[in-house]
Design a protein around this motif. Structure first.
Motif, mmCIF file in Angstrom:
data_model
loop_
_atom_site.group_PDB
_atom_site.id
_atom_site.type_symbol
_atom_site.label_atom_id
_atom_site.label_comp_id
_atom_site.label_asym_id
_atom_site.label_seq_id
_atom_site.Cartn_x
_atom_site.Cartn_y
_atom_site.Cartn_z
ATOM 1 N N ASP A 137 21.266 -8.199 -17.949
ATOM 2 C CA ASP A 137 22.030 -7.224 -18.732
ATOM 3 C C ASP A 137 21.098 -6.217 -19.397
ATOM 4 O O ASP A 137 21.360 -5.004 -19.403
ATOM 5 C CB ASP A 137 22.866 -7.933 -19.795
ATOM 6 C CG ASP A 137 24.115 -8.592 -19.231
ATOM 7 O OD1 ASP A 137 24.467 -8.305 -18.081
ATOM 8 O OD2 ASP A 137 24.726 -9.411 -19.957
ATOM 9 N N MET A 138 20.010 -6.718 -19.990
ATOM 10 C CA MET A 138 19.056 -5.831 -20.655
ATOM 11 C C MET A 138 18.398 -4.894 -19.642
ATOM 12 O O MET A 138 18.214 -3.692 -19.906
ATOM 13 C CB MET A 138 18.002 -6.655 -21.388
ATOM 14 C CG MET A 138 17.025 -5.843 -22.230
ATOM 15 S SD MET A 138 15.904 -6.933 -23.133
ATOM 16 C CE MET A 138 14.843 -5.739 -23.947
ATOM 17 N N LEU A 139 18.064 -5.426 -18.474
ATOM 18 C CA LEU A 139 17.461 -4.603 -17.425
ATOM 19 C C LEU A 139 18.423 -3.513 -16.969
ATOM 20 O O LEU A 139 18.028 -2.349 -16.794
ATOM 21 C CB LEU A 139 17.057 -5.496 -16.252
ATOM 22 C CG LEU A 139 16.496 -4.794 -15.007
ATOM 23 C CD1 LEU A 139 15.250 -4.001 -15.343
ATOM 24 C CD2 LEU A 139 16.204 -5.825 -13.910
ATOM 25 N N GLU A 140 19.685 -3.861 -16.792
ATOM 26 C CA GLU A 140 20.674 -2.862 -16.375
ATOM 27 C C GLU A 140 20.856 -1.788 -17.445
ATOM 28 O O GLU A 140 20.953 -0.591 -17.137
ATOM 29 C CB GLU A 140 22.018 -3.531 -16.084
ATOM 30 C CG GLU A 140 23.096 -2.557 -15.608
ATOM 31 C CD GLU A 140 24.478 -3.176 -15.590
ATOM 32 O OE1 GLU A 140 25.438 -2.478 -15.990
ATOM 33 O OE2 GLU A 140 24.612 -4.353 -15.220
ATOM 34 N N TYR A 141 20.902 -2.205 -18.711
ATOM 35 C CA TYR A 141 21.038 -1.234 -19.802
ATOM 36 C C TYR A 141 19.864 -0.261 -19.786
ATOM 37 O O TYR A 141 20.039 0.951 -19.953
ATOM 38 C CB TYR A 141 21.108 -1.966 -21.140
ATOM 39 C CG TYR A 141 21.301 -1.052 -22.333
ATOM 40 C CD1 TYR A 141 22.576 -0.700 -22.764
ATOM 41 C CD2 TYR A 141 20.210 -0.540 -23.036
ATOM 42 C CE1 TYR A 141 22.764 0.143 -23.856
ATOM 43 C CE2 TYR A 141 20.377 0.295 -24.127
ATOM 44 C CZ TYR A 141 21.666 0.631 -24.529
ATOM 45 O OH TYR A 141 21.833 1.472 -25.605
ATOM 46 N N ASP A 164 13.738 3.551 -17.418
ATOM 47 C CA ASP A 164 12.739 3.290 -16.370
ATOM 48 C C ASP A 164 11.556 2.488 -16.905
ATOM 49 O O ASP A 164 10.395 2.851 -16.725
ATOM 50 C CB ASP A 164 12.258 4.597 -15.743
ATOM 51 C CG ASP A 164 11.479 4.368 -14.441
ATOM 52 O OD1 ASP A 164 11.757 3.368 -13.755
ATOM 53 O OD2 ASP A 164 10.575 5.177 -14.136
ATOM 54 N N VAL A 165 11.849 1.391 -17.573
ATOM 55 C CA VAL A 165 10.800 0.493 -18.060
ATOM 56 C C VAL A 165 10.235 -0.276 -16.865
ATOM 57 O O VAL A 165 10.979 -0.936 -16.137
ATOM 58 C CB VAL A 165 11.353 -0.479 -19.113
ATOM 59 C CG1 VAL A 165 10.268 -1.454 -19.568
ATOM 60 C CG2 VAL A 165 11.916 0.301 -20.296
ATOM 61 N N ARG A 166 8.922 -0.193 -16.680
ATOM 62 C CA ARG A 166 8.307 -0.789 -15.490
ATOM 63 C C ARG A 166 7.762 -2.188 -15.728
ATOM 64 O O ARG A 166 7.707 -3.005 -14.813
ATOM 65 C CB ARG A 166 7.159 0.107 -14.982
ATOM 66 C CG ARG A 166 7.498 1.556 -14.759
ATOM 67 C CD ARG A 166 8.797 1.747 -13.969
ATOM 68 N NE ARG A 166 8.806 1.036 -12.695
ATOM 69 C CZ ARG A 166 9.920 0.724 -12.019
ATOM 70 N NH1 ARG A 166 11.100 1.016 -12.505
ATOM 71 N NH2 ARG A 166 9.834 0.098 -10.877
ATOM 72 N N MET A 167 7.290 -2.478 -16.922
ATOM 73 C CA MET A 167 6.589 -3.741 -17.176
ATOM 74 C C MET A 167 7.402 -4.603 -18.133
ATOM 75 O O MET A 167 7.823 -4.156 -19.200
ATOM 76 C CB MET A 167 5.201 -3.467 -17.744
ATOM 77 C CG MET A 167 4.244 -4.639 -17.644
ATOM 78 S SD MET A 167 2.546 -4.078 -17.928
ATOM 79 C CE MET A 167 1.662 -5.612 -17.700
ATOM 80 N N TRP A 168 7.628 -5.876 -17.737
ATOM 81 C CA TRP A 168 8.484 -6.789 -18.489
ATOM 82 C C TRP A 168 7.781 -8.132 -18.666
ATOM 83 O O TRP A 168 7.220 -8.676 -17.716
ATOM 84 C CB TRP A 168 9.802 -7.009 -17.743
ATOM 85 C CG TRP A 168 10.641 -5.783 -17.582
ATOM 86 C CD1 TRP A 168 10.445 -4.766 -16.673
ATOM 87 C CD2 TRP A 168 11.800 -5.430 -18.339
ATOM 88 N NE1 TRP A 168 11.409 -3.805 -16.825
ATOM 89 C CE2 TRP A 168 12.265 -4.188 -17.831
ATOM 90 C CE3 TRP A 168 12.507 -6.052 -19.379
ATOM 91 C CZ2 TRP A 168 13.388 -3.557 -18.346
ATOM 92 C CZ3 TRP A 168 13.627 -5.413 -19.879
ATOM 93 C CH2 TRP A 168 14.064 -4.192 -19.370
#
Length: 501
Positions: A137-141, A164-168
C-alpha cells in the motif's frame, strides 16, 4: 615525532565515490523533526513549516540521501497517519521513544521537505508490527501512476506525480529486544523475502535493503546476516550495517582507534555476503548499506516511561561533540571511502538535534557541531574516484585494539578537474610528520590544508560556544612531494589542484 606516509597513483582506483555514501537519517525521535526540521512557528520557517536555516546547513553539509522514518520509530509506524489533511490526522503513542506523535509531519511532508532540501528520499517499511500488504500500500501511494486507490489518494492529497522512491529498507533492527516486533533471523528473513518479492512484482528495478545486525555486540551478529541472506539473497540489493562508537571508561586512545573495529566489521559483513553468494552459486552482487553510523554516547541514554502525558519530541539524545569525536567521525568516513567497492550507501545518524552534526534552539538559531566538518569536507568528493592507497605509519597502542597505525588516510581524485583530496587523521597525542608522493599527477597549481584540532580534544560545547571551524593554510608541494605536520588528535583535508587533463 611520529611519521607517516601515503603512496597514491592516479592510475590505480578502488571505485567511484557513490552519491549515496553521504546520506543522512531522520526519525521522529526527540527534536529531530519537531523543532529540528519542522517548526512552523519559527521566524525562518517557510510556508510548509520547514526551518530554512536548517535546510541551508544540510545543503552545506552535503547530504545526498535521507533515510526516513526510522530507526526504532518505524516498527510502530502507520504510514497512512502522515498523509492527507493535517487536521484529520490522528495523534498516537510512540512506544519506541515514549512520546506523543501528532503526525503533523509525516510521509507527505517528508517528500516535500526532501525536494526543498535537494536530497533523495530513502524510505523504511514497518515489518515489525505490519507486513506485506501494508508495504505494498505504501509503495503504491508513493510510486503508483494513478487509477488505483492509494495512488489516487496521493493525487487527491496534492501530489499529482509519483514520488518515485527508489531505495527501500525492509524494516529496522528486528534482532533488537528494544524493537516492536523483535524476532529471530529465520522469521525475519522469510517476511523480508516475501515483502521484497511482492515489491518487485510492482517494480523490479527497486533497490531493497534487508536488515543486518543492530551492531557487532549483538549475540547473533554474523549468524543473523548469514541466515537472513540465505532466505532473501535473490530478492535484495543491500544488507544494512549499523555501528556507533563512544569513549568508554576514559580510554581515549581506544576510542580514537575505533575505526579499526569499524573496518573489521565491514569486512566481516562483506565476507558473509560473499559466503552466501558462493553457497547459492549466484551471480548477483549484494552490497552494504551502512545506514546508521556515528558517535553516540549511549550510556547517557535513559529511556523511562514518562508520567502523565507523553511529550511531543522533547530533548533527548542531544549529545554535544568534541574535537576527539570529530576525529573518530572522520576516521569512520575514511573507512567508508576505502570500501566504496562494496559500501554503496551510508547514512549518518542522525541529522538534526538527535546525535547530530546540526543543532537548533527552539525559536532561535541553528549551529554546527565539530562532527559537521569532516562530513562536509568529504562530501565534496562526490563523483570523484577513490584511489588505492598504501599508508604506512608509526604505531600507537590502544588497550582495546592493540597496536594500530597512529595515522590513517584515503585519497580521492577528480580526473576532469584535476583535484586531489587526501583525508587524514592523526589518532595520537603527538604531532606526526606526513609525506605524500604526488609525482604521478602532473604539475601542481595550488593547494591548501584544512585542519580540525584542539589543545583540549575532549572539550565539548553547546550553543556554538565551541568554535569548530577548521584552520586553513596554503600547501606548497615541491617536485611532486608533499610534506606536512599533522597536529595531535586531528582531522585534516589536503586539497591539491593539478593541471586538468
Amino acid at each position: 615525532m611520529l611519521t607517516a606516509s601515503i603512496v597514491v597513483d592516479r592510475r590505480f582506483t578502488s571505485g567511484t565515490v557513490p552519491r549515496r555514501l553521504f546520506g543522512g537519517f531522520i526519525e521522529q525521535a526527540g527534536r529531530g523533526v519537531y523543532h529540528g526540521l519542522f517548526e512552523p512557528e519559527h521566524p525562518l520557517a517557510d510556508s510548509h513549516g520547514f526551518r530554512r536555516d536548517v535546510i541551508e546547513l544540510i545543503r552545506e553539509l552535503g547530504v545526498t540521501t535521507v533515510r526516513y522514518p526510522g530507526g526504532n520509530y518505524v516498527s510502530g509506524h502507520r504510514w497512512e497517519d502522515g498523509t492527507g489533511p493535517v487536521d484529520l490526522r490522528p495523534s498516537r503513542l510512540d512506544l519506541a521513544w515514549h512520546a506523543t506523535e501528532p503526525n503533523t509531519f509525516g510521509l507527505d511532508e517528508f517528500i516535500t521537505w526532501s525536494s526543498e532540501a535537494g536530497v533523495e528520499p530513502m524510505l523504511a517499511l514497518n515489518l515489525g508490527t505490519r507486513g506485506v500488504l501494508e508495504a505494498l500500500d505504501m509503495l503504491e501511494y508513493c510510486n503508483g501512476a494513478g487509477g488505483t486507490f492509494q495512488a489516487d489518494r496521493r493525487r487527491a492529497n496534492g501530489f499529482e506525480k509519483p514520488f518515485d522512491v527508489r531505495m527501500w529498507c525492509l524494516g529496522n533492527e528486528p534482532d533488537g529486544h528494544w524493537q516492536l516486533g523483535h524476532t529471530d533471523a529465520a522469521h525475519y528473513g522469510l517476511i523480508a523475502r516475501q515483502t521484497a518479492s511482492a515489491m518487485r512484482m510492482f517494480d523490479p528495478t527497486l533497490e531493497l535493503v534487508v536488515a543486518g545486525s543492530s551492531g557487532t555486540e549483538m549475540a547473533t551478529y554474523g549468524s543473523w546476516e548469514r541466515t537472513v541472506l540465505e532466505a532473501s539473497y535473490d530478492d535484495v540489493d543491500f544488507i544494512s550495517a549499523h555501528q556507533y562508537y563512544y569513549e568508554r571508561d576514559g580510554d581515549l586512545a581506544s576510542y580514537l582507534a575505533s575505526s579499526t573495529d569499524f573496518d573489521a566489521y565491514i569486512r566481516s559483513v562483506i565476507a558473509t555476503i560473499d559466503h552466501v553468494r558462493s553457497v547459492k552459486r549466484s551471480s548477483r552482487i549484494v552490497n552494504v548499506s551502512v545506514d546508521e553510523w556515528g558517535v553516540w554516547y549511549q550510556p547517557d541514554h535513559v529511556d523511562e516511561v514518562p508520567a502523565g502525558l507523553w511529550p511531543v519530541g522533547g530533548h533527548r539524545l542531544e549529545d554535544f561533540y568534541s574535537t576527539a569525536d570529530a576525529v573518530v567521525y572522520g576516521s569512520m568516513l575514511i573507512t567508508l571511502l576505502k570500501h566504496v567497492d562494496r559500501v554503496r550507501s551510508a547514512s549518518i545518524a542522525q541529522l538534526v538535534n538527535v546525535i547530530a552534526p546540526i543543532m537548533t534552539v527552539d525559536g532561535g538559531e541553528a549551529w554546527k557541531q565539530t562532527i559537521f566538518h569532516p562530513f562536509a569536507q568529504a562530501s565534496a568528493s562526490i563523483g570523484d574516484m577513490v584511489l588505492q592507497t598504501l599508508v604506512t605509519s608509526t604505531p600507537m597502542t590502544a588497550d582495546r585494539f592493540g597496536e594500530v597505525p597512529a595515522v590513517d588516510a584515503v585519497a580521492t581524485f577528480d580526473d576532469d578537474a584535476g583535484v586531489l583530496r587526501i583525508f587524514v587523521v592523526n589518532r595520537s597525542h603527538e604531532p606526526a610528520e606526513f609525506a605524500a608522493d604526488l609525482s604521478s599527477f602532473g604539475q601542481v597549481f595550488e593547494g591548501e590544508m584544512a585542519v580540525l584540532a584542539s589543545d583540549e580534544p575532549r572539550r565539548k560545547g553547546a550553543g556554538g560556544e565551541l568554535d569548530p571551524r577548521p584552520r586553513v593554510s596554503p600547501l606548497r608541494p615541491t617536485h611532486g612531494q608533499l610534506a606536512v605536520t599533522l597536529a595531535p588528535v586531528s582531522w585534516s583535508t589536503l586539497t591539491v589542484q593539478f593541471g586538468a587533463r
